[in-house]
Design a protein around this motif. Structure first.
Motif, mmCIF file in Angstrom:
data_model
loop_
_atom_site.group_PDB
_atom_site.id
_atom_site.type_symbol
_atom_site.label_atom_id
_atom_site.label_comp_id
_atom_site.label_asym_id
_atom_site.label_seq_id
_atom_site.Cartn_x
_atom_site.Cartn_y
_atom_site.Cartn_z
ATOM 1 N N LEU A 128 0.825 -1.214 0.000
ATOM 2 C CA LEU A 128 0.000 0.000 0.000
ATOM 3 C C LEU A 128 0.858 1.263 0.000
ATOM 4 C CD1 LEU A 128 -2.611 -1.210 2.617
ATOM 5 C CD2 LEU A 128 -3.019 -0.856 0.176
ATOM 6 N N TYR A 129 1.867 1.257 0.830
ATOM 7 C CA TYR A 129 2.737 2.424 1.008
ATOM 8 C C TYR A 129 3.400 2.847 -0.304
ATOM 9 C CZ TYR A 129 6.795 5.015 2.790
ATOM 10 O OH TYR A 129 7.756 5.955 3.029
ATOM 11 N N THR A 130 3.951 1.879 -1.038
ATOM 12 C CA THR A 130 4.616 2.237 -2.298
ATOM 13 C C THR A 130 3.624 2.842 -3.286
ATOM 14 O OG1 THR A 130 4.406 -0.057 -3.080
ATOM 15 C CG2 THR A 130 6.521 0.584 -2.107
ATOM 16 N N THR A 131 2.408 2.304 -3.308
ATOM 17 C CA THR A 131 1.373 2.864 -4.183
ATOM 18 C C THR A 131 1.065 4.307 -3.803
ATOM 19 O OG1 THR A 131 0.439 0.653 -4.395
ATOM 20 C CG2 THR A 131 -0.958 2.482 -5.081
ATOM 21 N N GLY A 132 0.970 4.562 -2.501
ATOM 22 C CA GLY A 132 0.704 5.919 -2.025
ATOM 23 C C GLY A 132 1.838 6.878 -2.297
ATOM 24 N N VAL A 133 3.063 6.415 -2.090
ATOM 25 C CA VAL A 133 4.228 7.275 -2.339
ATOM 26 C C VAL A 133 4.342 7.597 -3.828
ATOM 27 C CG1 VAL A 133 6.755 7.392 -2.275
ATOM 28 C CG2 VAL A 133 5.493 6.578 -0.278
ATOM 29 N N ILE A 134 4.058 6.627 -4.666
ATOM 30 C CA ILE A 134 4.090 6.872 -6.114
ATOM 31 C C ILE A 134 3.057 7.944 -6.480
ATOM 32 C CG2 ILE A 134 3.541 5.833 -8.359
ATOM 33 C CD1 ILE A 134 4.907 3.229 -7.202
ATOM 34 N N ALA A 135 1.861 7.830 -5.935
ATOM 35 C CA ALA A 135 0.831 8.855 -6.197
ATOM 36 C C ALA A 135 1.293 10.216 -5.683
ATOM 37 C CB ALA A 135 -0.493 8.451 -5.538
ATOM 38 N N LYS A 136 1.880 10.243 -4.504
ATOM 39 C CA LYS A 136 2.349 11.512 -3.919
ATOM 40 C C LYS A 136 3.457 12.120 -4.784
ATOM 41 C CE LYS A 136 1.943 14.365 -0.466
ATOM 42 N NZ LYS A 136 0.722 15.016 -0.049
ATOM 43 N N ALA A 137 4.381 11.293 -5.258
ATOM 44 C CA ALA A 137 5.489 11.784 -6.093
ATOM 45 C C ALA A 137 4.982 12.381 -7.402
ATOM 46 C CB ALA A 137 6.470 10.643 -6.378
ATOM 47 N N GLN A 138 3.832 11.895 -7.863
ATOM 48 C CA GLN A 138 3.237 12.403 -9.103
ATOM 49 C C GLN A 138 2.230 13.529 -8.827
ATOM 50 O OE1 GLN A 138 1.748 8.596 -10.422
ATOM 51 N NE2 GLN A 138 3.564 8.227 -11.673
ATOM 52 N N HIS A 139 2.180 13.979 -7.597
ATOM 53 C CA HIS A 139 1.294 15.047 -7.138
ATOM 54 C C HIS A 139 -0.184 14.699 -7.307
ATOM 55 C CE1 HIS A 139 0.776 18.927 -5.385
ATOM 56 N NE2 HIS A 139 -0.019 19.330 -6.363
ATOM 57 N N LYS A 140 -0.497 13.439 -7.091
ATOM 58 C CA LYS A 140 -1.894 12.991 -7.068
ATOM 59 C C LYS A 140 -2.319 12.980 -5.606
ATOM 60 C CE LYS A 140 -1.232 10.162 -11.169
ATOM 61 N NZ LYS A 140 -1.121 8.774 -11.668
ATOM 62 N N GLN A 141 -2.565 14.183 -5.075
ATOM 63 C CA GLN A 141 -2.785 14.393 -3.647
ATOM 64 C C GLN A 141 -3.940 13.575 -3.083
ATOM 65 O OE1 GLN A 141 -0.894 16.208 -1.649
ATOM 66 N NE2 GLN A 141 0.037 17.835 -2.813
ATOM 67 N N GLU A 142 -5.101 13.665 -3.695
ATOM 68 C CA GLU A 142 -6.282 12.979 -3.161
ATOM 69 C C GLU A 142 -6.108 11.462 -3.216
ATOM 70 O OE1 GLU A 142 -6.563 15.826 -4.889
ATOM 71 O OE2 GLU A 142 -7.487 17.038 -3.323
ATOM 72 N N GLU A 143 -5.544 10.979 -4.304
ATOM 73 C CA GLU A 143 -5.304 9.535 -4.428
ATOM 74 C C GLU A 143 -4.349 9.057 -3.332
ATOM 75 O OE1 GLU A 143 -3.149 6.434 -7.513
ATOM 76 O OE2 GLU A 143 -4.003 8.288 -8.331
ATOM 77 N N ALA A 144 -3.272 9.790 -3.107
ATOM 78 C CA ALA A 144 -2.306 9.431 -2.063
ATOM 79 C C ALA A 144 -2.971 9.447 -0.686
ATOM 80 C CB ALA A 144 -1.111 10.381 -2.094
ATOM 81 N N TRP A 145 -3.819 10.454 -0.436
ATOM 82 C CA TRP A 145 -4.513 10.556 0.850
ATOM 83 C C TRP A 145 -5.458 9.370 1.061
ATOM 84 C CZ3 TRP A 145 -3.668 12.749 5.236
ATOM 85 C CH2 TRP A 145 -4.691 12.813 6.196
ATOM 86 N N GLU A 146 -6.168 8.967 0.010
ATOM 87 C CA GLU A 146 -7.073 7.812 0.113
ATOM 88 C C GLU A 146 -6.300 6.522 0.390
ATOM 89 O OE1 GLU A 146 -10.383 7.673 0.418
ATOM 90 O OE2 GLU A 146 -10.176 9.856 0.486
ATOM 91 N N ILE A 147 -5.154 6.393 -0.224
ATOM 92 C CA ILE A 147 -4.311 5.211 0.035
ATOM 93 C C ILE A 147 -3.831 5.226 1.479
ATOM 94 C CG2 ILE A 147 -2.122 4.073 -0.549
ATOM 95 C CD1 ILE A 147 -2.692 5.101 -3.490
ATOM 96 N N PHE A 148 -3.474 6.394 1.985
ATOM 97 C CA PHE A 148 -3.073 6.501 3.388
ATOM 98 C C PHE A 148 -4.215 6.081 4.313
ATOM 99 C CE2 PHE A 148 -2.572 9.448 7.153
ATOM 100 C CZ PHE A 148 -1.663 8.628 7.818
ATOM 101 N N GLN A 149 -5.435 6.490 3.985
ATOM 102 C CA GLN A 149 -6.585 6.079 4.801
ATOM 103 C C GLN A 149 -6.741 4.559 4.782
ATOM 104 O OE1 GLN A 149 -7.918 8.461 6.739
ATOM 105 N NE2 GLN A 149 -6.385 9.673 5.674
#
Length: 183
Positions: A128-149
């Motif tokens: 999960l974490y790598t998926t979220g970090v990848i989204a964050k690195a691409q500035h997909k803020q909401e997607e990264a936040w949902e993965i964190f949840q």
């Protein structure tokens, strides 16, 4: 990840083992400590676990995770598409290692069972974490936040199972600094 509290025995207790052993024998080498700990925790196949964790560590950009390697700070401290391939590689390493974890999960020795169980939960976290970090690195803020949840929800049961060696609150507190939405 180690946040410095006594619950941080995740995914291994190598740090605590090293603290304890070197208090009484400071001549031990890192290699001796690694073999002693990992062979006791994982059995005969200890080297594959040590190599697995080393390969993840080698691909982890710690400066990026501290918010110090943004491609454009005006976009955000975690915007950096160039880190994506390394985090994709971590995800691949974890996925390829999961059958090894599953093959070793039926341990009769309690120490080894708990050690392999921690790796299983750690692999779930990293997936999960790598998926979220990848989204964050691409500035997909909401997607990264949902993965964190999702990380918070899916990792919470491990705190109940192994609260002596996993601190869900501390881990989520640390990850929040990466995943919170910045505008």
């Amino acid at each position: 990840m180690f946040f410095g509290n006594y619950f941080s025995f995740f995914p291994t207790g190598l740090v605590f083992y090293t603290y304890g052993r070197t208090l009484f024998d400071s001549s031990l080498t890192a290699e001796q400590l690694e073999e002693e700990y990992f062979s006791a925790a994982y059995g005969e196949d200890w080297r594959i676990v040590a190599d697995y964790l080393d390969s993840i560590s080698a691909k982890t950009n710690y400066l990026y995770l501290c918010g110090h390697e943004s491609s454009d700070p005006s976009v955000g401290p975690y915007y950096n598409p160039s880190v994506v391939p390394d985090f994709e590689e971590i995800a691949r390493i974890v996925k390829e290692f999961r059958p090894v974890i599953d093959a070793h999960f039926d341990q009769k020795d309690r120490c080894k069972f708990v050690s392999w169980e921690a790796l299983k939960w750690h692999s779930k976290l990293l997936e999960l974490y790598t998926t979220g970090v990848i989204a964050k690195a691409q500035h997909k803020q909401e997607e990264a936040w949902e993965i964190f949840q999702k990380i918070k929800r899916e990792m919470a049961p491990y705190d109940l199972i192994r609260q002596n060696n996993y601190d869900h609150f501390s881990l989520m507190y640390g990850l929040n600094s990466i995943f919170k939405i910045r505008k």
